[in-house]
Enzyme design. Structure first.
Site, PDB file in Angstrom:
ATOM      1  N   ARG A  29       0.815  -1.217   0.000  1.00  0.00           N
ATOM      2  CA  ARG A  29       0.000   0.000   0.000  1.00  0.00           C
ATOM      3  C   ARG A  29       0.849   1.268   0.000  1.00  0.00           C
ATOM      4  O   ARG A  29       0.398   2.319  -0.445  1.00  0.00           O
ATOM      5  CB  ARG A  29      -0.933   0.018   1.224  1.00  0.00           C
ATOM      6  CG  ARG A  29      -0.191   0.097   2.527  1.00  0.00           C
ATOM      7  CD  ARG A  29      -1.031   0.412   3.732  1.00  0.00           C
ATOM      8  NE  ARG A  29      -0.155   0.494   4.894  1.00  0.00           N
ATOM      9  CZ  ARG A  29       0.512   1.576   5.246  1.00  0.00           C
ATOM     10  NH1 ARG A  29       0.393   2.691   4.543  1.00  0.00           N
ATOM     11  NH2 ARG A  29       1.304   1.563   6.302  1.00  0.00           N
ATOM     12  N   ARG A 154      -6.613 -18.857  30.740  1.00  0.00           N
ATOM     13  CA  ARG A 154      -6.139 -18.816  29.352  1.00  0.00           C
ATOM     14  C   ARG A 154      -6.864 -17.727  28.558  1.00  0.00           C
ATOM     15  O   ARG A 154      -6.804 -17.700  27.329  1.00  0.00           O
ATOM     16  CB  ARG A 154      -6.348 -20.185  28.697  1.00  0.00           C
ATOM     17  CG  ARG A 154      -5.547 -21.310  29.358  1.00  0.00           C
ATOM     18  CD  ARG A 154      -5.677 -22.611  28.582  1.00  0.00           C
ATOM     19  NE  ARG A 154      -7.026 -23.152  28.642  1.00  0.00           N
ATOM     20  CZ  ARG A 154      -7.453 -24.042  29.547  1.00  0.00           C
ATOM     21  NH1 ARG A 154      -6.617 -24.464  30.495  1.00  0.00           N
ATOM     22  NH2 ARG A 154      -8.690 -24.493  29.516  1.00  0.00           N
ATOM     23  N   ARG A 155      -7.531 -16.836  29.283  1.00  0.00           N
ATOM     24  CA  ARG A 155      -8.347 -15.800  28.634  1.00  0.00           C
ATOM     25  C   ARG A 155      -7.805 -14.391  28.876  1.00  0.00           C
ATOM     26  O   ARG A 155      -8.523 -13.415  28.681  1.00  0.00           O
ATOM     27  CB  ARG A 155      -9.787 -15.882  29.144  1.00  0.00           C
ATOM     28  CG  ARG A 155     -10.443 -17.226  28.884  1.00  0.00           C
ATOM     29  CD  ARG A 155     -11.839 -17.279  29.478  1.00  0.00           C
ATOM     30  NE  ARG A 155     -12.482 -18.565  29.229  1.00  0.00           N
ATOM     31  CZ  ARG A 155     -13.702 -18.891  29.634  1.00  0.00           C
ATOM     32  NH1 ARG A 155     -14.427 -17.996  30.312  1.00  0.00           N
ATOM     33  NH2 ARG A 155     -14.211 -20.078  29.369  1.00  0.00           N
ATOM     34  N   CYS A 174      -0.927  -3.009  13.540  1.00  0.00           N
ATOM     35  CA  CYS A 174      -0.003  -4.021  13.013  1.00  0.00           C
ATOM     36  C   CYS A 174       0.159  -5.140  14.039  1.00  0.00           C
ATOM     37  O   CYS A 174       0.090  -6.319  13.700  1.00  0.00           O
ATOM     38  CB  CYS A 174       1.346  -3.396  12.688  1.00  0.00           C
ATOM     39  SG  CYS A 174       1.294  -2.226  11.326  1.00  0.00           S
ATOM     40  N   ARG A 194       0.198  -8.922  12.674  1.00  0.00           N
ATOM     41  CA  ARG A 194      -0.251  -9.291  11.324  1.00  0.00           C
ATOM     42  C   ARG A 194       0.727  -8.834  10.253  1.00  0.00           C
ATOM     43  O   ARG A 194       0.849  -9.449   9.193  1.00  0.00           O
ATOM     44  CB  ARG A 194      -1.630  -8.697  11.035  1.00  0.00           C
ATOM     45  CG  ARG A 194      -1.617  -7.179  10.965  1.00  0.00           C
ATOM     46  CD  ARG A 194      -2.877  -6.549  10.415  1.00  0.00           C
ATOM     47  NE  ARG A 194      -2.735  -5.097  10.385  1.00  0.00           N
ATOM     48  CZ  ARG A 194      -2.206  -4.406   9.386  1.00  0.00           C
ATOM     49  NH1 ARG A 194      -1.764  -5.035   8.311  1.00  0.00           N
ATOM     50  NH2 ARG A 194      -2.102  -3.091   9.448  1.00  0.00           N
ATOM     51  N   ASP A 197       7.310  -4.901   9.793  1.00  0.00           N
ATOM     52  CA  ASP A 197       8.404  -4.233   9.069  1.00  0.00           C
ATOM     53  C   ASP A 197       9.702  -4.602   9.783  1.00  0.00           C
ATOM     54  O   ASP A 197      10.003  -4.090  10.859  1.00  0.00           O
ATOM     55  CB  ASP A 197       8.139  -2.728   9.096  1.00  0.00           C
ATOM     56  CG  ASP A 197       9.345  -1.867   8.729  1.00  0.00           C
ATOM     57  OD1 ASP A 197      10.351  -2.413   8.252  1.00  0.00           O
ATOM     58  OD2 ASP A 197       9.263  -0.638   8.934  1.00  0.00           O
ATOM     59  N   HIS A 235       8.144  -8.693   6.603  1.00  0.00           N
ATOM     60  CA  HIS A 235       8.646  -8.172   5.336  1.00  0.00           C
ATOM     61  C   HIS A 235       9.804  -7.201   5.505  1.00  0.00           C
ATOM     62  O   HIS A 235       9.970  -6.569   6.550  1.00  0.00           O
ATOM     63  CB  HIS A 235       7.514  -7.504   4.541  1.00  0.00           C
ATOM     64  CG  HIS A 235       6.760  -6.475   5.318  1.00  0.00           C
ATOM     65  ND1 HIS A 235       5.601  -6.773   6.017  1.00  0.00           N
ATOM     66  CD2 HIS A 235       6.977  -5.146   5.517  1.00  0.00           C
ATOM     67  CE1 HIS A 235       5.141  -5.678   6.611  1.00  0.00           C
ATOM     68  NE2 HIS A 235       5.972  -4.675   6.325  1.00  0.00           N
ATOM     69  N   VAL A 236      10.574  -7.101   4.441  1.00  0.00           N
ATOM     70  CA  VAL A 236      11.658  -6.133   4.311  1.00  0.00           C
ATOM     71  C   VAL A 236      11.276  -5.183   3.183  1.00  0.00           C
ATOM     72  O   VAL A 236      11.023  -5.622   2.054  1.00  0.00           O
ATOM     73  CB  VAL A 236      12.991  -6.833   3.981  1.00  0.00           C
ATOM     74  CG1 VAL A 236      14.048  -5.817   3.552  1.00  0.00           C
ATOM     75  CG2 VAL A 236      13.486  -7.644   5.171  1.00  0.00           C
TER      76      VAL A 236
END
Length: 294
Positions: A29, A154-155, A174, A194, A197, A235-236
């Site tokens: 984007r 666990r919540r 992110c 998600r 960088d 990602h790079v």
């Protein structure tokens, strides 16, 4: 799980190397373009006051602390950070950028981003100057209460991903959710990101969530355990390739220590100030310039 006998920073360096060698080339984007892989995990011990602030290039420690405290106070005005010399949200808070993503708000008003979701999930967002006291779900307070009352739960999960509000955010989250775990008197945190960088964001995120874990452990009378980092799209950016090739050639140095030393009463996470944390022994390699893609 057996520990990597090498320096833990090699997890990051190896992932960067893997992306440089095997990543799929994509446009994104921002228009910069990336090399990307999907699905990665790193683990960092926080025991004995260890603080995984990467050493193969200098990470902006003050920015890490000030941004986390900004989130914990539920603040959404980037000018608050800019006044402290932290300009990491400046581009995304610029009037021109906000207008480019269809948002008509005052300069610096980032919308219902991380801190708002952490402290007021479900409340109706108005402006960065509005009062939200008592509105929405305070996920941070609920998590701390659960750690104290039912540490085996666990919540104990906090989410910044609110589909209702995504269109009002300067930038959708992110790092979208995190979960706390208490085992043998130690507090650990797992975070799912998600979009990561690897050049600028991920080193910052490792330090930020490690600091959050250390802070919450202090408030709940526990010892810090481990930070576990799950990445979706790692990602790079193409304009970071040369800089990261330089960075992965550098040998890691010992991680610094971080001590919580409150300068006053600190009974809630939003009470903490930058001066309440003492970083000891940070000796990184020199900074490497990388551009931010907004």
């Amino acid at each position: 799980m057996p520990q990597d006998p090498r320096h833990p920073e090699h997890q990051y360096l190896d992932l960067v190397k893997h992306i440089l060698e095997n990543g799929a080339r994509r446009m994104d984007r921002t228009g910069t373009g990336t090399l990307s892989v999907f699905g990665a995990t790193m683990r960092f011990s926080l025991e004995d006051n260890t603080f995984p602030l990467l050493t193969t290039r200098r990470v902006f420690y003050r920015g890490v602390v000030e941004e986390l405290l900004f989130f914990l106070r539920g603040e959404t005005d980037s000018k608050v950070l800019e006044k402290k010399g932290v300009r990491i949200w400046e581009k995304n808070g610029a009037k021109q950028f906000l207008q480019s993503v269809g948002i008509d708000r005052e300069e610096g008003d980032l919308g219902p981003i991380y801190g708002f979701q952490w402290r007021h999930f479900g409340a109706r967002y108005e402006t960065s100057a509005s009062s939200y006291e008592g509105k929405g779900v305070d996920q941070i307070a609920s998590a701390i209460a659960a750690i104290r009352a039912n540490p085996a739960s666990r919540r104990i999960v906090v989410s910044a991903w609110n589909p209702t509000d995504l269109g009002s955010m300067a930038l959708p989250p992110c790092h979208v959710l995190f979960q706390f775990n208490v085992t043998d008197g130690k507090l650990s945190c797992a975070m799912y990101q998600r979009s990561g960088d690897m050049g600028l964001g991920v080193p910052f995120n490792i330090a930020s969530y490690s600091l959050l874990t250390i802070l919450v452990a202090h408030l709940t009378g526990l010892q810090p355990g481990e930070f576990v980092h799950f990445l979706g799209d790692a990602h790079v950016y193409l304009d970071h390739v040369d800089s990261l090739r330089q960075q992965i050639q550098r040998p890691p140095r010992a991680f610094p220590k971080l001590f919580v030393s409150p300068k006053g009463p600190r009974t809630e996470p939003e009470h903490f100030q930058y001066e309440d944390f003492e970083l000891v022994g940070y000796d990184p390699h020199p900074a490497i310039k990388m551009n931010m893609s907004a």
